[in-house]
Design a protein around this motif. Structure first.
Motif, PDB file in Angstrom:
ATOM      1  N   VAL A  65      13.462  49.068  -8.662  1.00 49.14           N
ATOM      2  CA  VAL A  65      13.351  47.944  -9.375  1.00 49.14           C
ATOM      3  C   VAL A  65      12.268  46.916  -9.153  1.00 49.14           C
ATOM      4  CG1 VAL A  65      14.196  45.839 -10.552  1.00 49.14           C
ATOM      5  CG2 VAL A  65      15.797  47.945 -10.242  1.00 49.14           C
ATOM      6  N   ALA A  66      11.219  46.782  -9.759  1.00 48.73           N
ATOM      7  CA  ALA A  66      10.078  45.946  -9.386  1.00 48.73           C
ATOM      8  C   ALA A  66      10.177  44.506 -10.075  1.00 48.73           C
ATOM      9  CB  ALA A  66       8.746  46.611  -9.768  1.00 48.73           C
ATOM     10  N   ARG A  67      10.856  44.514 -11.142  1.00 43.38           N
ATOM     11  CA  ARG A  67      11.056  43.158 -11.870  1.00 43.38           C
ATOM     12  C   ARG A  67      12.132  43.092 -12.295  1.00 43.38           C
ATOM     13  NH1 ARG A  67       6.808  45.801 -12.605  1.00 43.38           N
ATOM     14  NH2 ARG A  67       4.667  44.934 -11.928  1.00 43.38           N
ATOM     15  N   LEU A  68      12.841  41.886 -12.644  1.00 47.47           N
ATOM     16  CA  LEU A  68      14.109  41.829 -13.310  1.00 47.47           C
ATOM     17  C   LEU A  68      13.845  40.769 -14.624  1.00 47.47           C
ATOM     18  CD1 LEU A  68      17.057  41.286 -10.867  1.00 47.47           C
ATOM     19  CD2 LEU A  68      16.974  43.199 -12.379  1.00 47.47           C
ATOM     20  N   VAL A  69      14.221  41.102 -15.542  1.00 49.82           N
ATOM     21  CA  VAL A  69      13.939  39.973 -16.987  1.00 49.82           C
ATOM     22  C   VAL A  69      15.273  39.806 -17.630  1.00 49.82           C
ATOM     23  CG1 VAL A  69      13.022  39.886 -19.293  1.00 49.82           C
ATOM     24  CG2 VAL A  69      11.775  40.819 -17.361  1.00 49.82           C
ATOM     25  N   PHE A  70      15.778  38.411 -17.471  1.00 49.33           N
ATOM     26  CA  PHE A  70      16.837  38.204 -17.904  1.00 49.33           C
ATOM     27  C   PHE A  70      16.684  37.541 -19.488  1.00 49.33           C
ATOM     28  CE2 PHE A  70      17.590  37.887 -13.474  1.00 49.33           C
ATOM     29  CZ  PHE A  70      18.782  38.298 -13.265  1.00 49.33           C
ATOM     30  N   VAL A  71      17.243  38.314 -20.379  1.00 50.95           N
ATOM     31  CA  VAL A  71      17.088  37.716 -21.658  1.00 50.95           C
ATOM     32  C   VAL A  71      18.329  37.319 -22.392  1.00 50.95           C
ATOM     33  CG1 VAL A  71      16.167  38.079 -24.228  1.00 50.95           C
ATOM     34  CG2 VAL A  71      15.046  39.134 -21.954  1.00 50.95           C
ATOM     35  N   ALA A  72      18.398  36.032 -22.481  1.00 55.51           N
ATOM     36  CA  ALA A  72      19.834  35.364 -23.193  1.00 55.51           C
ATOM     37  C   ALA A  72      20.891  36.344 -22.738  1.00 55.51           C
ATOM     38  CB  ALA A  72      19.714  35.041 -24.493  1.00 55.51           C
ATOM     39  N   CYS A  73      21.589  36.238 -21.401  1.00 54.15           N
ATOM     40  CA  CYS A  73      22.749  37.302 -21.084  1.00 54.15           C
ATOM     41  C   CYS A  73      23.746  36.358 -20.167  1.00 54.15           C
ATOM     42  CB  CYS A  73      21.972  38.234 -20.357  1.00 54.15           C
ATOM     43  SG  CYS A  73      21.305  37.891 -18.612  1.00 54.15           S
ATOM     44  N   GLU A  74      24.955  37.281 -20.100  1.00 48.88           N
ATOM     45  CA  GLU A  74      25.926  36.915 -19.186  1.00 48.88           C
ATOM     46  C   GLU A  74      25.274  36.457 -17.846  1.00 48.88           C
ATOM     47  OE1 GLU A  74      29.469  39.738 -20.991  1.00 48.88           O
ATOM     48  OE2 GLU A  74      27.975  40.437 -20.056  1.00 48.88           O
ATOM     49  N   ALA A  75      25.909  35.359 -17.327  1.00 51.55           N
ATOM     50  CA  ALA A  75      25.659  35.176 -15.975  1.00 51.55           C
ATOM     51  C   ALA A  75      26.446  34.044 -15.328  1.00 51.55           C
ATOM     52  CB  ALA A  75      24.081  34.414 -16.146  1.00 51.55           C
ATOM     53  N   PHE A  76      26.780  34.015 -13.943  1.00 49.17           N
ATOM     54  CA  PHE A  76      27.601  33.038 -13.534  1.00 49.17           C
ATOM     55  C   PHE A  76      29.024  33.686 -13.693  1.00 49.17           C
ATOM     56  CE2 PHE A  76      23.535  30.967 -13.789  1.00 49.17           C
ATOM     57  CZ  PHE A  76      23.182  30.877 -12.625  1.00 49.17           C
ATOM     58  N   ASP A  77      30.005  32.663 -14.267  1.00 49.18           N
ATOM     59  CA  ASP A  77      30.903  33.083 -14.524  1.00 49.18           C
ATOM     60  C   ASP A  77      31.188  33.118 -16.149  1.00 49.18           C
ATOM     61  OD1 ASP A  77      30.681  30.559 -15.409  1.00 49.18           O
ATOM     62  OD2 ASP A  77      32.651  29.619 -14.455  1.00 49.18           O
ATOM     63  N   ASN A  78      30.407  33.492 -16.820  1.00 51.98           N
ATOM     64  CA  ASN A  78      30.395  33.555 -18.220  1.00 51.98           C
ATOM     65  C   ASN A  78      30.566  35.091 -18.706  1.00 51.98           C
ATOM     66  OD1 ASN A  78      30.400  32.479 -20.947  1.00 51.98           O
ATOM     67  ND2 ASN A  78      28.135  33.007 -21.146  1.00 51.98           N
ATOM     68  N   PHE A  79      31.546  35.690 -18.224  1.00 53.96           N
ATOM     69  CA  PHE A  79      31.765  37.032 -18.103  1.00 53.96           C
ATOM     70  C   PHE A  79      33.313  37.270 -18.642  1.00 53.96           C
ATOM     71  CE2 PHE A  79      28.195  37.859 -15.573  1.00 53.96           C
ATOM     72  CZ  PHE A  79      27.551  38.761 -15.962  1.00 53.96           C
ATOM     73  N   PRO A  80      33.563  37.661 -19.814  1.00 50.20           N
ATOM     74  CA  PRO A  80      32.838  37.733 -21.216  1.00 50.20           C
ATOM     75  C   PRO A  80      32.524  36.419 -21.649  1.00 50.20           C
ATOM     76  CG  PRO A  80      35.170  38.387 -21.664  1.00 50.20           C
ATOM     77  CD  PRO A  80      34.897  37.926 -20.348  1.00 50.20           C
ATOM     78  N   PRO A  81      31.417  36.194 -22.559  1.00 51.81           N
ATOM     79  CA  PRO A  81      30.780  35.060 -23.174  1.00 51.81           C
ATOM     80  C   PRO A  81      31.746  34.552 -24.143  1.00 51.81           C
ATOM     81  CG  PRO A  81      29.514  36.685 -23.672  1.00 51.81           C
ATOM     82  CD  PRO A  81      30.543  37.430 -22.640  1.00 51.81           C
ATOM     83  N   GLY A  82      32.109  33.293 -24.525  1.00 53.52           N
ATOM     84  CA  GLY A  82      32.375  32.660 -25.666  1.00 53.52           C
ATOM     85  C   GLY A  82      33.532  33.410 -26.219  1.00 53.52           C
ATOM     86  N   SER A  83      33.675  33.773 -27.451  1.00 48.43           N
ATOM     87  CA  SER A  83      34.667  34.325 -28.269  1.00 48.43           C
ATOM     88  C   SER A  83      34.987  35.741 -27.712  1.00 48.43           C
ATOM     89  CB  SER A  83      34.349  34.333 -29.728  1.00 48.43           C
ATOM     90  OG  SER A  83      33.021  35.104 -29.916  1.00 48.43           O
ATOM     91  N   ALA A  84      34.256  36.317 -26.925  1.00 51.98           N
ATOM     92  CA  ALA A  84      34.460  37.511 -26.512  1.00 51.98           C
ATOM     93  C   ALA A  84      35.532  37.362 -25.604  1.00 51.98           C
ATOM     94  CB  ALA A  84      33.310  37.948 -25.743  1.00 51.98           C
ATOM     95  N   LYS A  85      36.004  36.342 -24.838  1.00 54.44           N
ATOM     96  CA  LYS A  85      37.034  36.351 -24.275  1.00 54.44           C
ATOM     97  C   LYS A  85      38.357  36.462 -24.976  1.00 54.44           C
ATOM     98  CE  LYS A  85      35.337  32.967 -20.755  1.00 54.44           C
ATOM     99  NZ  LYS A  85      33.923  33.120 -21.072  1.00 54.44           N
ATOM    100  N   GLY A  86      38.410  36.184 -26.172  1.00 53.69           N
ATOM    101  CA  GLY A  86      39.499  36.517 -26.995  1.00 53.69           C
ATOM    102  C   GLY A  86      39.602  37.780 -27.462  1.00 53.69           C
ATOM    103  N   LEU A  87      38.432  38.508 -27.475  1.00 51.01           N
ATOM    104  CA  LEU A  87      38.532  40.117 -27.843  1.00 51.01           C
ATOM    105  C   LEU A  87      39.210  40.796 -26.514  1.00 51.01           C
ATOM    106  CD1 LEU A  87      37.647  42.599 -29.290  1.00 51.01           C
ATOM    107  CD2 LEU A  87      35.510  42.287 -28.335  1.00 51.01           C
ATOM    108  N   ALA A  88      38.593  40.431 -25.446  1.00 53.06           N
ATOM    109  CA  ALA A  88      39.012  41.021 -24.114  1.00 53.06           C
ATOM    110  C   ALA A  88      40.654  40.876 -24.033  1.00 53.06           C
ATOM    111  CB  ALA A  88      38.433  40.215 -23.060  1.00 53.06           C
ATOM    112  N   ARG A  89      41.305  39.587 -24.370  1.00 52.42           N
ATOM    113  CA  ARG A  89      42.615  39.281 -24.522  1.00 52.42           C
ATOM    114  C   ARG A  89      43.448  40.187 -25.357  1.00 52.42           C
ATOM    115  NH1 ARG A  89      41.032  33.887 -23.634  1.00 52.42           N
ATOM    116  NH2 ARG A  89      41.175  33.443 -25.870  1.00 52.42           N
TER     117      ARG A  89
END
Length: 287
Positions: A111-135
């Motif tokens: 890997v020469a470069r990383l590009v983060f485009v509006a993605c999960e990060a830090f403790d936001n796994f899964p993000p938002g309403s996806a937490k309800g889906l996981a439950r």
């Protein structure tokens, strides 16, 4: 579409070919390579490789014992790069933030470069309403109910569900293609549930995030100003972790910047690539 057999199972991928610098573009849950359908045609002079990873939109199931945790998927991505002998790769992620775990796994040699485009990060796994889906997926009958819901346009396009990902809306025929493997193959659904319920605990996620400081190559962070799932502050926090990074915020976009602002994203991406030595094969970046 080409297919490669990896240790966890078969992975389909799109490869535009050519002699230009290699971009590996990953996708979200349960999406596939069509997430980038508006951007790839604009990336003239670059070789774009788009694996359909086992996040639920994959068309062929993985082996029953496959490790489909966040870190397991990062290792699978590293194996994909190795088996195709892709070098000096720019890994571009959107929505799913798992490719960043390549750093924690010590698998960034290609890997020469990383590009983060509006993605999960830090403790936001899964993000938002996806937490309800996981439950939902953890309870008896939950996976089948999820499939039933995914089969309804009103749910797919709801602003409380996948409609929240795009400010301008994803065509429903594209969404149907993303969800279709889940209803067609029980083993694809099994893979989806394994991955979607595998997020590490908050303390572990933050520990893994700290490992990002070890990545000393160029990093681009692209965030959306109207994102409902990825906190706006996470863009700056990510950029601050790296010794060689830059942050660009894109207006009038939700999480799926490749859907909402493909031309602007391409402009930012190709500018970053040229600035950091990844010059397109034809000498002309972007459109």
């Amino acid at each position: 579409m080409p297919r490669i057999e990896l240790s966890a199972g078969p992975v389909d991928y799109l490869d535009t070919g050519g002699d230009g610098p290699v971009l590996v573009l990953t996708h979200g849950l349960p999406m596939n390579e069509t997430q980038w359908r508006k951007v790839v045609p604009l990336l003239r002079g670059y070789r774009c490789v788009l694996p359909t990873l086992p996040l639920g939109g994959h068309r062929t199931p993985m082996h029953a014992d496959a490790d489909l945790t966040q870190q397991g998927l990062a290792r699978l991505l590293a194996e994909f790069l190795e088996r195709l002998d892709l070098r000096d790769v720019t890994v571009v992620m959107n929505d799913w933030g798992g490719p960043q775990f390549l750093v924690a796994e010590g698998r960034t040699e290609r890997v020469a470069r990383l590009v983060f485009v509006a993605c999960e990060a830090f403790d936001n796994f899964p993000p938002g309403s996806a937490k309800g889906l996981a439950r939902l997926l953890r309870i008896p009958g939950g996976p089948r109910l999820a499939v039933w819901l995914f089969g309804r346009k009103w749910f797919r396009q709801s602003r409380q569900a996948y409609g929240a990902l795009s400010l301008h809306g994803v065509p429903d025929e594209v969404m149907r293609d993303w969800f279709e493997p889940l209803s067609r193959d029980a083993n694809v659904l099994r893979d989806f549930v394994k991955f979607a319920t595998s997020a590490p605990k908050r303390a572990r996620l933050l520990e893994l995030s700290e490992r990002l400081r070890e990545f000393d190559r160029p990093v681009l962070v692209v965030w959306a100003d109207k994102d409902k799932l990825m906190p706006r502050a996470h863009g700056r926090r990510l950029a601050d972790l790296f010794p060689d990074s830059r942050l660009v915020e894109i207006a009038s976009s939700g999480t799926l910047i490749p859907e909402d602002q493909p031309e602007r994203l391409t402009e930012v991406l190709t500018g970053f690539l040229a600035e950091t030595g990844a010059v397109p094969a034809d000498g002309v970046s972007g459109r």
